[in-house]
Write a protein that holds these residues in place. Sequence first.
Motif, PDB file in Angstrom:
ATOM      1  N   LEU A   1      11.508  -5.131   2.064  1.00 54.07           N
ATOM      2  CA  LEU A   1      10.352  -4.364   1.599  1.00 54.07           C
ATOM      3  C   LEU A   1      10.079  -4.628   0.120  1.00 54.07           C
ATOM      4  O   LEU A   1       8.915  -4.758  -0.296  1.00 54.07           O
ATOM      5  CB  LEU A   1      10.593  -2.871   1.852  1.00 54.07           C
ATOM      6  CG  LEU A   1      10.630  -2.445   3.329  1.00 54.07           C
ATOM      7  CD1 LEU A   1      11.080  -1.005   3.458  1.00 54.07           C
ATOM      8  CD2 LEU A   1       9.253  -2.621   3.969  1.00 54.07           C
ATOM      9  N   LYS A   2      11.117  -4.717  -0.680  1.00 50.35           N
ATOM     10  CA  LYS A   2      10.931  -5.007  -2.106  1.00 50.35           C
ATOM     11  C   LYS A   2      10.421  -6.429  -2.307  1.00 50.35           C
ATOM     12  O   LYS A   2       9.562  -6.693  -3.160  1.00 50.35           O
ATOM     13  CB  LYS A   2      12.246  -4.795  -2.856  1.00 50.35           C
ATOM     14  CG  LYS A   2      12.628  -3.331  -3.037  1.00 50.35           C
ATOM     15  CD  LYS A   2      13.838  -3.190  -3.941  1.00 50.35           C
ATOM     16  CE  LYS A   2      14.157  -1.711  -4.170  1.00 50.35           C
ATOM     17  NZ  LYS A   2      13.071  -1.012  -4.899  1.00 50.35           N
ATOM     18  N   ALA A   3      10.959  -7.393  -1.526  1.00 46.80           N
ATOM     19  CA  ALA A   3      10.486  -8.767  -1.640  1.00 46.80           C
ATOM     20  C   ALA A   3       9.021  -8.863  -1.243  1.00 46.80           C
ATOM     21  O   ALA A   3       8.239  -9.628  -1.856  1.00 46.80           O
ATOM     22  CB  ALA A   3      11.334  -9.678  -0.763  1.00 46.80           C
ATOM     23  N   LEU A   4       8.632  -8.097  -0.226  1.00 46.91           N
ATOM     24  CA  LEU A   4       7.238  -8.115   0.196  1.00 46.91           C
ATOM     25  C   LEU A   4       6.327  -7.516  -0.870  1.00 46.91           C
ATOM     26  O   LEU A   4       5.185  -7.964  -1.057  1.00 46.91           O
ATOM     27  CB  LEU A   4       7.096  -7.350   1.515  1.00 46.91           C
ATOM     28  CG  LEU A   4       5.725  -7.422   2.170  1.00 46.91           C
ATOM     29  CD1 LEU A   4       5.376  -8.860   2.548  1.00 46.91           C
ATOM     30  CD2 LEU A   4       5.668  -6.536   3.410  1.00 46.91           C
ATOM     31  N   GLU A   5       6.831  -6.514  -1.591  1.00 50.46           N
ATOM     32  CA  GLU A   5       6.049  -5.915  -2.676  1.00 50.46           C
ATOM     33  C   GLU A   5       5.711  -6.971  -3.736  1.00 50.46           C
ATOM     34  O   GLU A   5       4.552  -7.096  -4.161  1.00 50.46           O
ATOM     35  CB  GLU A   5       6.835  -4.765  -3.305  1.00 50.46           C
ATOM     36  CG  GLU A   5       6.161  -4.136  -4.506  1.00 50.46           C
ATOM     37  CD  GLU A   5       7.076  -3.165  -5.232  1.00 50.46           C
ATOM     38  OE1 GLU A   5       6.647  -2.624  -6.264  1.00 50.46           O
ATOM     39  OE2 GLU A   5       8.207  -2.976  -4.762  1.00 50.46           O
ATOM     40  N   ALA A   6       6.722  -7.754  -4.146  1.00 46.59           N
ATOM     41  CA  ALA A   6       6.474  -8.804  -5.136  1.00 46.59           C
ATOM     42  C   ALA A   6       5.568  -9.890  -4.567  1.00 46.59           C
ATOM     43  O   ALA A   6       4.695 -10.423  -5.267  1.00 46.59           O
ATOM     44  CB  ALA A   6       7.806  -9.390  -5.587  1.00 46.59           C
ATOM     45  N   LEU A   7       5.746 -10.232  -3.286  1.00 46.75           N
ATOM     46  CA  LEU A   7       4.938 -11.275  -2.672  1.00 46.75           C
ATOM     47  C   LEU A   7       3.479 -10.842  -2.568  1.00 46.75           C
ATOM     48  O   LEU A   7       2.561 -11.652  -2.784  1.00 46.75           O
ATOM     49  CB  LEU A   7       5.506 -11.600  -1.285  1.00 46.75           C
ATOM     50  CG  LEU A   7       4.849 -12.762  -0.523  1.00 46.75           C
ATOM     51  CD1 LEU A   7       5.005 -14.065  -1.306  1.00 46.75           C
ATOM     52  CD2 LEU A   7       5.441 -12.901   0.863  1.00 46.75           C
ATOM     53  N   ASN A   8       3.240  -9.562  -2.259  1.00 52.57           N
ATOM     54  CA  ASN A   8       1.866  -9.074  -2.154  1.00 52.57           C
ATOM     55  C   ASN A   8       1.144  -9.141  -3.496  1.00 52.57           C
ATOM     56  O   ASN A   8      -0.073  -9.361  -3.544  1.00 52.57           O
ATOM     57  CB  ASN A   8       1.862  -7.642  -1.613  1.00 52.57           C
ATOM     58  CG  ASN A   8       2.034  -7.604  -0.093  1.00 52.57           C
ATOM     59  OD1 ASN A   8       1.739  -8.576   0.602  1.00 52.57           O
ATOM     60  ND2 ASN A   8       2.522  -6.491   0.417  1.00 52.57           N
ATOM     61  N   ARG A   9       1.864  -8.935  -4.589  1.00 50.54           N
ATOM     62  CA  ARG A   9       1.218  -9.049  -5.902  1.00 50.54           C
ATOM     63  C   ARG A   9       0.740 -10.475  -6.136  1.00 50.54           C
ATOM     64  O   ARG A   9      -0.357 -10.707  -6.672  1.00 50.54           O
ATOM     65  CB  ARG A   9       2.187  -8.612  -6.999  1.00 50.54           C
ATOM     66  CG  ARG A   9       2.403  -7.103  -7.056  1.00 50.54           C
ATOM     67  CD  ARG A   9       3.022  -6.673  -8.379  1.00 50.54           C
ATOM     68  NE  ARG A   9       4.407  -7.123  -8.485  1.00 50.54           N
ATOM     69  CZ  ARG A   9       5.458  -6.397  -8.146  1.00 50.54           C
ATOM     70  NH1 ARG A   9       5.283  -5.179  -7.663  1.00 50.54           N
ATOM     71  NH2 ARG A   9       6.674  -6.869  -8.265  1.00 50.54           N
ATOM     72  N   SER A  10       1.547 -11.462  -5.700  1.00 54.01           N
ATOM     73  CA  SER A  10       1.117 -12.848  -5.862  1.00 54.01           C
ATOM     74  C   SER A  10      -0.033 -13.180  -4.914  1.00 54.01           C
ATOM     75  O   SER A  10      -0.936 -13.953  -5.258  1.00 54.01           O
ATOM     76  CB  SER A  10       2.297 -13.786  -5.610  1.00 54.01           C
ATOM     77  OG  SER A  10       2.719 -13.710  -4.262  1.00 54.01           O
ATOM     78  N   PHE A  11      -0.026 -12.571  -3.697  1.00 55.23           N
ATOM     79  CA  PHE A  11      -1.137 -12.781  -2.776  1.00 55.23           C
ATOM     80  C   PHE A  11      -2.432 -12.221  -3.361  1.00 55.23           C
ATOM     81  O   PHE A  11      -3.501 -12.871  -3.280  1.00 55.23           O
ATOM     82  CB  PHE A  11      -0.848 -12.099  -1.434  1.00 55.23           C
ATOM     83  CG  PHE A  11       0.136 -12.831  -0.564  1.00 55.23           C
ATOM     84  CD1 PHE A  11       0.813 -12.162   0.435  1.00 55.23           C
ATOM     85  CD2 PHE A  11       0.380 -14.189  -0.736  1.00 55.23           C
ATOM     86  CE1 PHE A  11       1.723 -12.826   1.249  1.00 55.23           C
ATOM     87  CE2 PHE A  11       1.284 -14.862   0.070  1.00 55.23           C
ATOM     88  CZ  PHE A  11       1.958 -14.183   1.060  1.00 55.23           C
ATOM     89  N   GLN A  12      -2.352 -11.012  -3.951  1.00 60.09           N
ATOM     90  CA  GLN A  12      -3.543 -10.407  -4.537  1.00 60.09           C
ATOM     91  C   GLN A  12      -4.072 -11.245  -5.699  1.00 60.09           C
ATOM     92  O   GLN A  12      -5.288 -11.442  -5.843  1.00 60.09           O
ATOM     93  CB  GLN A  12      -3.228  -8.984  -5.006  1.00 60.09           C
ATOM     94  CG  GLN A  12      -3.063  -7.990  -3.873  1.00 60.09           C
ATOM     95  CD  GLN A  12      -2.667  -6.599  -4.367  1.00 60.09           C
ATOM     96  OE1 GLN A  12      -1.974  -6.479  -5.374  1.00 60.09           O
ATOM     97  NE2 GLN A  12      -3.104  -5.578  -3.671  1.00 60.09           N
ATOM     98  N   ALA A  13      -3.176 -11.763  -6.496  1.00 56.35           N
ATOM     99  CA  ALA A  13      -3.603 -12.591  -7.634  1.00 56.35           C
ATOM    100  C   ALA A  13      -4.283 -13.868  -7.156  1.00 56.35           C
ATOM    101  O   ALA A  13      -5.188 -14.393  -7.843  1.00 56.35           O
ATOM    102  CB  ALA A  13      -2.403 -12.934  -8.509  1.00 56.35           C
ATOM    103  N   ALA A  14      -3.880 -14.377  -5.995  1.00 57.16           N
ATOM    104  CA  ALA A  14      -4.480 -15.606  -5.465  1.00 57.16           C
ATOM    105  C   ALA A  14      -5.677 -15.315  -4.570  1.00 57.16           C
ATOM    106  O   ALA A  14      -6.251 -16.245  -3.988  1.00 57.16           O
ATOM    107  CB  ALA A  14      -3.442 -16.390  -4.684  1.00 57.16           C
ATOM    108  N   GLY A  15      -6.039 -14.032  -4.428  1.00 54.38           N
ATOM    109  CA  GLY A  15      -7.169 -13.683  -3.588  1.00 54.38           C
ATOM    110  C   GLY A  15      -6.884 -13.787  -2.109  1.00 54.38           C
ATOM    111  O   GLY A  15      -7.802 -13.950  -1.296  1.00 54.38           O
ATOM    112  N   GLN A  16      -5.633 -13.685  -1.732  1.00 55.95           N
ATOM    113  CA  GLN A  16      -5.245 -13.786  -0.328  1.00 55.95           C
ATOM    114  C   GLN A  16      -4.924 -12.397   0.234  1.00 55.95           C
ATOM    115  O   GLN A  16      -4.629 -11.462  -0.519  1.00 55.95           O
ATOM    116  CB  GLN A  16      -4.018 -14.699  -0.187  1.00 55.95           C
ATOM    117  CG  GLN A  16      -4.275 -16.139  -0.571  1.00 55.95           C
ATOM    118  CD  GLN A  16      -3.002 -16.982  -0.476  1.00 55.95           C
ATOM    119  OE1 GLN A  16      -1.914 -16.491  -0.736  1.00 55.95           O
ATOM    120  NE2 GLN A  16      -3.174 -18.250  -0.135  1.00 55.95           N
TER     121      GLN A  16
END
Length: 747
Positions: free
Chosen positions: A562-577
Amino acid sequence: MTRLQLTRWLVRQSIPLFIFAGVLLLQWSAPSGLARSLQRLEGLLYDAKVQYLPPWPRSVSNIQIVDLDEASLHEIGRMPWDRQHFVKLSDALAKAGAVLVVYDVLFSEPQANAALLALQSWTRQTTLPDAQRQDLLEHASQLDPDARFANTLRTTEVVLANLLHRHGNLRTGQLSPAMFSVAQQRPVGATAFEPFSGFAAPIAPLAAAVRGQGFINAEEDADGFVRRVALLHQLDQQLYPSLALEAFRVYSLLDQVQPRWLQHNGGAYLQGVQIGSSLVRTDQQGRILIPYRGGARHYPYTSAADVLAGRIKDQRFDQAVVFVGTSATGLADLQATPTALNFPGVEIHATVFDGLMAPQTLPYRPDWWAGATLLQLLLAGLLCLWLFPKLGPLGSAATTLSLLLLSISLNLWLWRTQMLDLPLLSPLLLVSLLSVYFISYGFVSETRRRKQINAVFDQYLPPAHIQRLLADPASVSLAGEKKQLTVLFCDIRGFTTISEQMSAQQLKLWLNQYFNALTRAIQQHDGTIDKYVGDMVMAFWGAPLAEQAHARKALTAAFAMLKALEALNRSFQAAGQPVARIGIGINSGEMNVGDMGSDFRRSYTVIGDAVNLGSRLEGLTKFYGVPLLVSEFTKAEAPEFDYLLVDKVRVKGKRIPIRIYLPLEPDLAPAQRSQCQLLQQALDAYFHRDFSAAQLLLQDLHPQICRPQDSYPSLDLAPLINLYLQRISVFNHEPPPPDWDGSHLHS
């Protein structure tokens, strides 16, 4: 051949000769511990013959079994039953046309006469004339249940059971005189039977009224399987019949059965039992091999409750021999047999009775079996010593296969056509050991265990695990086994919608990042990746390397995911994904784990009910609006975590409700932890049917719920609160039934 060559040849042959001598020793003088293992192996070979090559014909008589089954115990009551039920059962079977009823039930204890006891107590407290008191007592005595059952036995053809034992001189009930059933004359020097010292027999009124009695002792082999049964046992220098033998004697209208003895060199050896004009061949202890005709319930079964209730309208009992016994698990009359592990004991007696109808087809082991086995070993051993040194590896393997097939074929031919049971293990063992020696003699064996482990597990385990496996290859087994494990399922919520927003190449890259993050979290906490299916990840803990803390590590990995997904979602949002929301289900329990699959594709995986429950929990996360659900079994395995009880559920295929929980992360914010505690109080009130208190707590808590930004970002309690408010609203209009246990059924 020179003397030197002869010496070398003798040295080379010394090991095969040692093997040959060792097999002979194992056949006739093996140590007790090893002998049990060899008997078990021999028993398995015998079991295969019984299962696949029965030499006996079809039944020639109508044999029925009346089962005191679970349904009967539920409808009539637990054992022991009142004698009136057996009176009614015997009368019903006799009226239905049964020619003989055989009870595999002990009646060794009298049943209290409730009417007589009550009347005796009343008359002691009441002044009555002696004559009137005596009339009342005599009338009550006529209501005695044992006397009524005895009256029924006098008018019907019934055989009852007894049990012989060696527990001191404890004797209950009354045995029928042995000479009524078995001729007792034995020649001088007759083989001694292993004697019994006590018995449990029918009580005297029943013993005096019944047509016959027979013992129901089971003859277990060293491995606990029942392959043979004694027709005769000895007590107080008298020979008594088994239940099946006595039933056959009564059925055949014979006065006695006659043991037949063979006198030789001053001794006398039991050959068999003469029943009328037929000889049933036995060993020297009066035992025969049981002619099993298939798995359990080969004969027609009828529930005793149906007979007692008069629900049987057909003619199944017409001219039938009816065996009455039990298949209920709790009554401990289930035996391990070659054809079934839970074989009702009553059907064993029925099978033996059926075999006595055609005694010439019963398999037996003749007196000369030891000499025949020795001759076979000598021929096979000499042939191996002559052929194998001349042959290469392929020729030796082909010869070995041919000799094994020849030994098996000869044994099966004797079994099928002559009804002879001869040992098969020792010839197979001798040929196999000699072939292994000679083939190994020409090669230097090289182990490939380390490469096998590396090739199989490098796609499932982290490198540290691989090194541990290579350091200790014996710690892992590819064969299927049952182990206590924890399984985890993880799935993306709304994946179809996400996939429609991206091209195939973009989706592949997006999924690769997602799987990399989650896989890293799993492997960092010693998890074994089972498979990826679409957007689903499956992993487990506790195999191939044993792990005591498998549940704790699985939960720690889930929090890390869950914590890894939190960090991954921030990178997805920054890339517009699109961002990913997941649901994780975890369950602990006994699972089958091993290298499974087909000849074309295999996988090291887990299967079982516990795995299915873990998958169901992952699916339920969406229903309850929480990111993580675990079963009560995982909670018990990992008590160091705090949990929020989410619900009691009954999933498809399960009758007993299962508690499911939301684990709370150790560093959960204090405000959110306080909210969870209040929610737990509300749910406790709900499950105790205090819906008003639960509703007030939930309504007070609802405005406080908000998604935290600093800890456990996927936790949102609002959907769970709304779910229970909806349930309470329904129950306020339509209260649940009195037997409501708080569980919710998920189809």
